[in-house]
Design a protein around this motif. Structure first.
Motif, PDB file in Angstrom:
ATOM      1  N   MET A  10       0.851  -1.185   0.000  1.00  0.00           N
ATOM      2  CA  MET A  10       0.000   0.000   0.000  1.00  0.00           C
ATOM      3  C   MET A  10       0.893   1.242   0.000  1.00  0.00           C
ATOM      4  SD  MET A  10      -3.048  -1.214   2.596  1.00  0.00           S
ATOM      5  CE  MET A  10      -4.122   0.130   2.094  1.00  0.00           C
ATOM      6  N   LEU A  11       0.788   2.026  -1.067  1.00  0.00           N
ATOM      7  CA  LEU A  11       1.663   3.172  -1.279  1.00  0.00           C
ATOM      8  C   LEU A  11       1.032   4.466  -0.776  1.00  0.00           C
ATOM      9  CD1 LEU A  11       2.904   2.273  -4.876  1.00  0.00           C
ATOM     10  CD2 LEU A  11       4.013   1.764  -2.683  1.00  0.00           C
ATOM     11  N   ASP A  12       1.877   5.371  -0.334  1.00  0.00           N
ATOM     12  CA  ASP A  12       1.460   6.630   0.279  1.00  0.00           C
ATOM     13  C   ASP A  12       1.274   7.714  -0.782  1.00  0.00           C
ATOM     14  OD1 ASP A  12       0.878   8.351   2.424  1.00  0.00           O
ATOM     15  OD2 ASP A  12       2.527   7.543   3.619  1.00  0.00           O
ATOM     16  N   GLY A  13       0.883   8.902  -0.322  1.00  0.00           N
ATOM     17  CA  GLY A  13       0.679  10.036  -1.210  1.00  0.00           C
ATOM     18  C   GLY A  13       1.894  10.937  -1.309  1.00  0.00           C
ATOM     19  N   LEU A  14       1.718  12.061  -1.981  1.00  0.00           N
ATOM     20  CA  LEU A  14       2.810  12.975  -2.287  1.00  0.00           C
ATOM     21  C   LEU A  14       3.556  13.437  -1.040  1.00  0.00           C
ATOM     22  CD1 LEU A  14       3.716  14.537  -5.018  1.00  0.00           C
ATOM     23  CD2 LEU A  14       2.644  16.499  -3.917  1.00  0.00           C
ATOM     24  N   ARG A  15       2.844  13.652   0.050  1.00  0.00           N
ATOM     25  CA  ARG A  15       3.464  14.168   1.271  1.00  0.00           C
ATOM     26  C   ARG A  15       3.817  13.051   2.248  1.00  0.00           C
ATOM     27  NH1 ARG A  15       2.829  19.636   0.780  1.00  0.00           N
ATOM     28  NH2 ARG A  15       1.204  20.269  -0.703  1.00  0.00           N
ATOM     29  N   ALA A  16       4.241  11.924   1.726  1.00  0.00           N
ATOM     30  CA  ALA A  16       4.635  10.793   2.559  1.00  0.00           C
ATOM     31  C   ALA A  16       5.689  11.218   3.580  1.00  0.00           C
ATOM     32  CB  ALA A  16       5.180   9.665   1.673  1.00  0.00           C
ATOM     33  N   GLN A  17       5.506  10.811   4.818  1.00  0.00           N
ATOM     34  CA  GLN A  17       6.435  11.149   5.885  1.00  0.00           C
ATOM     35  C   GLN A  17       7.571  10.136   5.949  1.00  0.00           C
ATOM     36  OE1 GLN A  17       2.855  12.900   8.782  1.00  0.00           O
ATOM     37  NE2 GLN A  17       4.433  11.581   9.634  1.00  0.00           N
ATOM     38  N   ASP A  18       8.690  10.536   6.535  1.00  0.00           N
ATOM     39  CA  ASP A  18       9.835   9.642   6.654  1.00  0.00           C
ATOM     40  C   ASP A  18       9.765   8.741   7.879  1.00  0.00           C
ATOM     41  OD1 ASP A  18      11.077  10.515   4.331  1.00  0.00           O
ATOM     42  OD2 ASP A  18      12.233  12.077   5.354  1.00  0.00           O
ATOM     43  N   ASP A  19       8.806   8.997   8.798  1.00  0.00           N
ATOM     44  CA  ASP A  19       8.764   8.233  10.035  1.00  0.00           C
ATOM     45  C   ASP A  19       7.557   7.313  10.164  1.00  0.00           C
ATOM     46  OD1 ASP A  19       6.941  10.289  10.218  1.00  0.00           O
ATOM     47  OD2 ASP A  19       7.380  10.765  12.316  1.00  0.00           O
ATOM     48  N   GLN A  20       6.544   7.504   9.333  1.00  0.00           N
ATOM     49  CA  GLN A  20       5.323   6.720   9.503  1.00  0.00           C
ATOM     50  C   GLN A  20       4.511   6.708   8.212  1.00  0.00           C
ATOM     51  OE1 GLN A  20       3.858   4.141  10.843  1.00  0.00           O
ATOM     52  NE2 GLN A  20       4.204   5.031  12.873  1.00  0.00           N
ATOM     53  N   SER A  21       3.832   5.599   7.943  1.00  0.00           N
ATOM     54  CA  SER A  21       2.971   5.500   6.773  1.00  0.00           C
ATOM     55  C   SER A  21       1.703   6.318   6.976  1.00  0.00           C
ATOM     56  CB  SER A  21       2.589   4.040   6.512  1.00  0.00           C
ATOM     57  OG  SER A  21       1.523   3.949   5.576  1.00  0.00           O
ATOM     58  N   GLY A  22       1.304   7.043   5.938  1.00  0.00           N
ATOM     59  CA  GLY A  22       0.052   7.781   5.998  1.00  0.00           C
ATOM     60  C   GLY A  22      -1.140   6.872   6.221  1.00  0.00           C
ATOM     61  N   TRP A  23      -1.066   5.634   5.773  1.00  0.00           N
ATOM     62  CA  TRP A  23      -2.175   4.694   5.980  1.00  0.00           C
ATOM     63  C   TRP A  23      -2.362   4.417   7.477  1.00  0.00           C
ATOM     64  CZ3 TRP A  23      -5.624   3.681   2.406  1.00  0.00           C
ATOM     65  CH2 TRP A  23      -5.270   3.794   1.049  1.00  0.00           C
ATOM     66  N   ILE A  24      -1.269   4.319   8.215  1.00  0.00           N
ATOM     67  CA  ILE A  24      -1.360   4.102   9.657  1.00  0.00           C
ATOM     68  C   ILE A  24      -1.894   5.344  10.356  1.00  0.00           C
ATOM     69  CG2 ILE A  24       0.027   3.787  11.748  1.00  0.00           C
ATOM     70  CD1 ILE A  24      -0.284   1.189  10.310  1.00  0.00           C
ATOM     71  N   ILE A  25      -1.421   6.510   9.944  1.00  0.00           N
ATOM     72  CA  ILE A  25      -1.805   7.759  10.602  1.00  0.00           C
ATOM     73  C   ILE A  25      -3.265   8.115  10.354  1.00  0.00           C
ATOM     74  CG2 ILE A  25      -1.391  10.259  10.669  1.00  0.00           C
ATOM     75  CD1 ILE A  25       1.518   9.636   9.841  1.00  0.00           C
ATOM     76  N   ASN A  26      -3.740   7.894   9.139  1.00  0.00           N
ATOM     77  CA  ASN A  26      -5.017   8.475   8.709  1.00  0.00           C
ATOM     78  C   ASN A  26      -6.168   7.497   8.518  1.00  0.00           C
ATOM     79  OD1 ASN A  26      -4.118  11.376   8.174  1.00  0.00           O
ATOM     80  ND2 ASN A  26      -2.646  10.227   6.937  1.00  0.00           N
ATOM     81  N   THR A  27      -5.931   6.211   8.610  1.00  0.00           N
ATOM     82  CA  THR A  27      -7.003   5.235   8.395  1.00  0.00           C
ATOM     83  C   THR A  27      -6.969   4.154   9.468  1.00  0.00           C
ATOM     84  OG1 THR A  27      -5.823   3.579   7.036  1.00  0.00           O
ATOM     85  CG2 THR A  27      -6.604   5.571   5.917  1.00  0.00           C
ATOM     86  N   ASN A  28      -7.924   3.241   9.419  1.00  0.00           N
ATOM     87  CA  ASN A  28      -7.955   2.111  10.352  1.00  0.00           C
ATOM     88  C   ASN A  28      -7.359   0.865   9.708  1.00  0.00           C
ATOM     89  OD1 ASN A  28      -9.890   1.273   8.524  1.00  0.00           O
ATOM     90  ND2 ASN A  28     -11.398   0.680  10.069  1.00  0.00           N
TER      91      ASN A  28
END
Length: 480
Positions: free
Chosen positions: A129-147
Motif C-alpha cells: 500500500m503506497l502513500d501520497g505525495l506528502r509521505a512522511q519519513d517516520d510513519q505510513s500515511g495509511w497508519i496515521i489516517n485510516t484504520n
C-alpha cells in the motif's frame, strides 16, 4: 499546491483532455496513532546470492525483469539487508531495510497475516500500500489516517507499508534531489521481495494499491513490470503524465510537496522517460492484471467542509487535485476499454482529495484484491478454545481471529484486542506494544504470569515466568 495553481491546472486539464466514456459505477462513502516500542535485536538475514547474469533465463526472474521500456530496473550491487526490527504489536512490525540502490535504510512496516502465529509453517500473499505525495519519513500515511491495522486484522494477507518517498512517485529518478537518491522501483521490485519471501513468509503472489501519487505509482509499477502484481489499484491517482500541461502540473506538485524538481525524476517534458512511465501510454501492459480505478469529482462530499460557494469545499487544493484525478482516471479507464482490458472503474458522485475517501476505497476494493490474491473464500472460522472458555478476560478481547494453537510450553489464541496464553497462573492476556516486544522474546521470557497491569505514573507491565515487559510513554515497551 497553491490554490491558484491548482485551479488553473484543473481548468486547463479539464479543457484539454476529453473525458472518456467508460461505464461509471457510483458508490457513496460512509478514519489511531500507535506507540513506538524498543526494537527487536538486530536480525541477520541469510546471505543472498549475487545478482544473476543477464542471460539467466530462470522462471522466477522472468516474472519481474521485463519492463515496459524494455530495460531492467537498476540491479543492486549487493542484496538488501535488514538492519533493525521494531515490533509495534504482535501483528505489526517495522523493518529497516538497507537499499544498496539508494544507499540508505528504508523503513517498511508490515501488518502480518491473521494466521501468522496459528500456522507457523504457512506463507501468505502480499499487498503493498503506497502513500501520497506528502509521505512522511517516520510513519505510513495509511497508519496515521485510516484504520488499516484494524481492517486487515482478520485477513490472511501480509500488508506491506513502505515509509517515506515524499514526492517520489515510487520510481527510479535520473538524479538525486534534496539529498535523496530515489530508486524506489528497484527497491520495491528487486531489493525488497527476496526479504519478504525468504524471511517474512510472503509468497510471490502480490498486489499493489495507493492513493494520489501512490495510485499513479501502483499503475506505473504494474505496467512497467508485467505480471509482477496480480492486482493494481489507484485511489484518486493521476493516470496521465504526458498530456498537455501534465508535466507542468506534476512539477508544481513536487515543488509544493517538498521542494523537488521533476526534471531530476524524468528529465524535461521532452525526455522519453516521461512516456516510459505514463500509465495511460503503458495501459496495454496491464492485460491480465486485476485493475481498480476510483476517484471523486471535486464536488463537496460527506467528508468535506462546504465553503460559501455552492458545491465547493473549503479544501481548495483537494478540489483541484480530485478534478485532475477524475479526468485522467476516466481517460485511462476508457483506454483500457478500447484495448479490451477489463478494469473496475468506480467514480464517487462527490468528494475531494482527502483521506476519508481513500479509507472508503481501501474497504471497497478489498473483495477484488482478495480475488486476485486467491483469498476470496478466506474468512475467520474460530470459537473460543477449550483452554480459555472459562477465562474472564475473554469478554474484553473482542472476537477470536484464530482457533487455539500450540506455543512453547502451552496454548494460545488470537483475538482482535490481544493474544491469550495458558500459563502457570492460568490464562493471561498479552497485547498492544507489550505484545509486540513479547514476540521476539517469548522463548527467553516463557509464558505470562499476569495480565497487563498499571503501576505508578501510568507504567504498564506484564510479568512472565522469567522476566517482565514494561511500557512507559517515554521509552515504549522494553524487557526488564
Amino acid at each position: 499546491m497553491p490554490r491558484k495553481v491548482v485551479a488553473a491546472v484543473a481548468v486547463a486539464a479539464s479543457a484539454t483532455l476529453v473525458v472518456g466514456g467508460a461505464p461509471i459505477a457510483h458508490a457513496d462513502p460512509n478514519p489511531a496513532p500507535t506507540t513506538q516500542v524498543a526494537p527487536k535485536p538486530e536480525k541477520k538475514t541469510p546471505e543472498k546470492k549475487a545478482p544473476e547474469k543477464k542471460n539467466d533465463r530462470s522462471k522466477k526472474n522472468d516474472r519481474s525483469k521485463k519492463r515496459a521500456d524494455n530495460t531492467p530496473a537498476a540491479k543492486p550491487t549487493a542484496p538488501a539487508t535488514v538492519t533493525k526490527v521494531n515490533w509495534y504489536s504482535a501483528h505489526r512490525v517495522a523493518l529497516w531495510v538497507h537499499s544498496p540502490a539508494m544507499n540508505t535504510d528504508i523503513q517498511v512496516q508490515m501488518l502480518l497475516a491473521r494466521d501468522w502465529f496459528a500456522k507457523p509453517a504457512a506463507k501468505f500473499p502480499q499487498l503493498t500500500m503506497l502513500d501520497g505525495l506528502r509521505a512522511q519519513d517516520d510513519q505510513s500515511g495509511w497508519i496515521i489516517n485510516t484504520n488499516v491495522e484494524q481492517f486487515y486484522a482478520d485477513k490472511n494477507v501480509n500488508v506491506v507499508l513502505p515509509v517515506g518517498g515524499e514526492s517520489s512517485f515510487y520510481t527510479d529518478w535520473k538524479e538525486p534531489d534534496r539529498g535523496k537518491n530515489y530508486k524506489w522501483e528497484t527497491f520495491l521490485t528487486k531489493e525488497l521481495p527476496p526479504i519478504l519471501e525468504n524471511d517474512w513468509r510472503s509468497t510471490d503472489v502480490r498486489a499493489v494499491e495507493g492513493l494520489s501519487m501512490g495510485g499513479s505509482a501502483a499503475m506505473m509499477l504494474a505496467a512497467r513490470n508485467p505480471g509482477f502484481y496480480k492486482f493494481a489499484g489507484s485511489f484518486s491517482g493521476i493516470l496521465q503524465l504526458t498530456s498537455y500541461g501534465m508535466p507542468q502540473a506534476i512539477q508544481f506538485a513536487v515543488r509544493d510537496g517538498g521542494g523537488y524538481d521533476s526534471a531530476k525524476m524524468f528529465g524535461p517534458p521532452s525526455d522519453p522517460a516521461w512516456k516510459e512511465h505514463d500509465p495511460y501510454l503503458l495501459a496495454d501492459k496491464l492485460k491480465g492484471t486485476s485493475l481498480y480505478i476510483s476517484s471523486g469529482n471535486g464536488v463537496v462530499g460527506p467528508h468535506d467542509k462546504p465553503s460559501d460557494i455552492p458545491l465547493l469545499a473549503t479544501n481548495y487544493s483537494g478540489v483541484g487535485l480530485e478534478v485532475l484525478s477524475r479526468v485522467t482516471s476516466q481517460q485511462f479507464a476508457s483506454k483500457l476499454g478500447r484495448l479490451g482490458i477489463h478494469g473496475q472503474a468506480v467514480y464517487r458522485p462527490s468528494g475531494t482529495h482527502t483521506w476519508p475517501y481513500w479509507q472508503f476505497e481501501m474497504v471497497q476494493a478489498w473483495p477484488q484484491v482478495a480475488g486476485a490474491l486467491g483469498l476470496s473464500g478466506d474468512k475467520v472460522a474460530c470459537t473460543v478454545g477449550d483452554a480459555f472458555k472459562k477465562a474472564p478476560q475473554i469478554r474484553g478481547l473482542g472476537g477470536c481471529l484464530t482457533p487455539e494453537y500450540a506455543v512453547p510450553g502451552g496454548r494460545a489464541q488470537d483475538f482482535r484486542n490481544g493474544r491469550i496464553f495458558t500459563g502457570p497462573k492460568g490464562p493471561k492476556v498479552v497485547g498492544g506494544a507489550i505484545g509486540g516486544v513479547y514476540v521476539p522474546t517469548m522463548e527467553r521470557l516463557g509464558l505470562p504470569t499476569s495480565d497487563e497491569k498499571t503501576g505508578r505514573d501510568g507504567v504498564k507491565y506484564n510479568t512472565f515466568e522469567r522476566g517482565k515487559i514494561v511500557w512507559t510513554p517515554q521509552t515504549g515497551a522494553r524487557v526488564e
